[in-house]
Every structure is written in C-alpha cells, then in structure tokens.
Design an enzyme around this catalytic site. Structure first.
Site, PDB file in Angstrom:
ATOM      1  CG  ASP A 101      -1.908   7.433   0.796  1.00 41.53           C
ATOM      2  OD1 ASP A 101      -0.826   8.243   0.791  1.00 41.53           O
ATOM      3  OD2 ASP A 101      -2.803   7.374   0.113  1.00 41.53           O
ATOM      4  CG  ASP A 120      -1.880   0.981   1.258  1.00 40.99           C
ATOM      5  OD1 ASP A 120      -2.462   1.697   0.300  1.00 40.99           O
ATOM      6  OD2 ASP A 120      -2.195   1.747   2.473  1.00 40.99           O
ATOM      7  CE  LYS A 179      -5.435  -0.886  -1.208  1.00 39.35           C
ATOM      8  NZ  LYS A 179      -4.393  -0.455  -0.329  1.00 39.35           N
ATOM      9  CG  ASP A 183      -2.185   1.903   6.390  1.00 36.23           C
ATOM     10  OD1 ASP A 183      -2.517   1.705   5.542  1.00 36.23           O
ATOM     11  OD2 ASP A 183      -2.506   3.091   6.878  1.00 36.23           O
TER      12      ASP A 183
END
Length: 266
Positions: A15, A13, A184, A209
């Site tokens: 961010d 990912d 996602k 995250d």
C-alpha cells in the site's frame, strides 16, 4: 566509503508503493515485470493481516497487477511463523480475520479461549467488545500477548479507521502488558522475508512509503532503502527523522530502471 554491493533481491511494501485505495500506482506493473524479466528474487510485504495471500493476489489482479501468490509476505504469515518457531503445536486466542486465522491454523495451532498459550491480535473491520474483553482476561490470567503490527490506524474511503495498534493500546492500558509486535517496524519481518527468498541483506533493497515502518525496519535489518513519495510520507517530513533512506524518489516508476542495473547505484 565502501563500494555498494550488487543488488539482486528486492523487498517492497504494497500500500502506497504498488497500490493506493485499490488502484495501481503508475509504474507498479512495470516494476514487477522488470523483476520477473531479470530473474530478481523479490517479495511484496504488507502489515495488513486481514487477507490471505490468495485474497491479496486477487485484489492486486483486479488493480491490473499480476503477482504470484508465493511472492506475498504478510504480517499474519510472519506472526504465524514466529509462533511456530517459539512454541510448536501451541494454542491461541485469535482476534482477526481470515488472513491471520488461516496462517495460525496452518502452522498447527489450535484456536482456544481456555488458557491459550497466546492471545494474538490482528486487524479486523469488526472489532468486538466481547472479544477484546476476553483477550484482556486471558492476558491477565497469563496468556502471552502477540500482535501482528503496531499500525494505529488504517485507510478507508471515508477516512482513518482504528487498526491493530490502537486496539493493542486499549488492551495494554487494561492489563499493563505490552504486546510483542511481529510486523514492521520490527526488523524480524525483514529477516523472515530475506530467509524466505534466500537473500542476503547486503544485496537487498527495501522500498516503502513510510519512514517509521518501512525505512526504519529496512535500515535495522541492514538493507538499503528507497522511500517513495506516493504514499504516507511527503518530502518535507523526511527531514524530521533522525535517519534517512538511501534514496528518495517520487514513485515506483522511478525504481524500474534500477532493477535492470545489477550494480545498482542505490
């Protein structure tokens, strides 16, 4: 217990893993450099559909992270690929910004607000009441409803802002029609990413995250997963979920040594 398979492909990912509020997270540049030095296949994934890969490349460069444009896979690109596979040369009414409109154009779709095959909802900073109303009426008249991702909010320097999932909920409330989300946590996003780099799920790790998007989509796609605690999820929250990541680490800096281990203990 079977022995873990070698790891030669990585998905991550963006961010909360590589950057936070447009600043590089310590270890991000080193992680990408390690992938390139060891010739690992990899992709950087994001549910953000606002920007084109070239835009994101420039934004990452400004943060001190160098990344080839072809190594970026967005929910907009995945959505466009899905549309092209479902119905080639179709028509769509698109609510979104350049990342989404460019991707949909490039698969040969025509933008139209007259009986389009699809209403496609993405993220934008300027949601229009007029555009949302038009989308509702088109869906009521039979257009299929697609959305890039279900994220209800997005980050900003002032706090949370409504994102694609929140606007999709408004349209669903008005029409009774649920969208099909491509990004996602749909494992379809993982599968398209794997296909893009010719990777096999058993030899690939997903880093994220968020437990409710990154980890669950990686898990459902058959990948091993690493949760970093540098973004949206803290250590205490992990125990609230009915599934667990393969490994939990503080940040992407802790993953760098694993890239150099072909027989990774992940």
């Amino acid at each position: 217990m079977t022995e873990p398979k070698p790891v030669d492909c990585w998905l991550t990912d963006m961010d909360g893993v590589l950057v936070r509020e447009q600043h590089a997270i310590p270890g991000a540049a080193e992680f990408l450099a390690a992938l390139q030095q060891t010739d690992r296949r990899y992709l950087v994934l994001t549910n953000n559909s606002i920007f084109t890969p070239r835009d994101l490349q420039a934004r990452l460069r400004a943060s001190g992270i160098e990344l080839p444009v072809e190594a970026i896979w967005t929910s907009a690109l995945a959505t466009a690929q899905f549309l092209g596979n479902q119905r080639s040369d179709g028509t769509a009414y698109v609510i979104g910004e350049a990342g989404l409109t460019t991707a949909v154009h490039e698969i040969g779709y025509v933008m139209s607000d007259r009986d389009p095959d699809y209403v496609v909802l993405g993220e934008t900073r300027t949601y229009s009441f007029e555009a949302i109303t038009r989308a509702i009426r088109l869906i009521e008249n039979g257009s299929r409803f697609i959305a890039t991702n279900p994220d209800a909010t997005g980050p900003s320097t002032e706090g949370s802002i409504p994102a694609t999932g929140a606007i999709a909920a408004l349209i669903t409330k008005a029409t009774g029609v649920e969208p099909y989300y491509v990004g996602k946590p749909n494992p379809l996003m993982m599968r398209t990413a794997l296909n893009r780099i010719d990777a096999h799920s058993e030899h690939t790790v997903m880093i994220g995250d968020r437990m409710d998007t990154d980890v669950v989509s990686g898990l459902e796609a058959g990948l091993r997963t690493i949760l970093v605690l540098s973004g949206s999820t803290n250590a205490d929250a992990v125990q609230r979920f009915p599934y667990v990541p393969t490994r939990v680490v503080d940040s992407i800096a802790d993953v760098v040594p694993l890239v150099h281990q072909f027989l990774s203990p992940v």
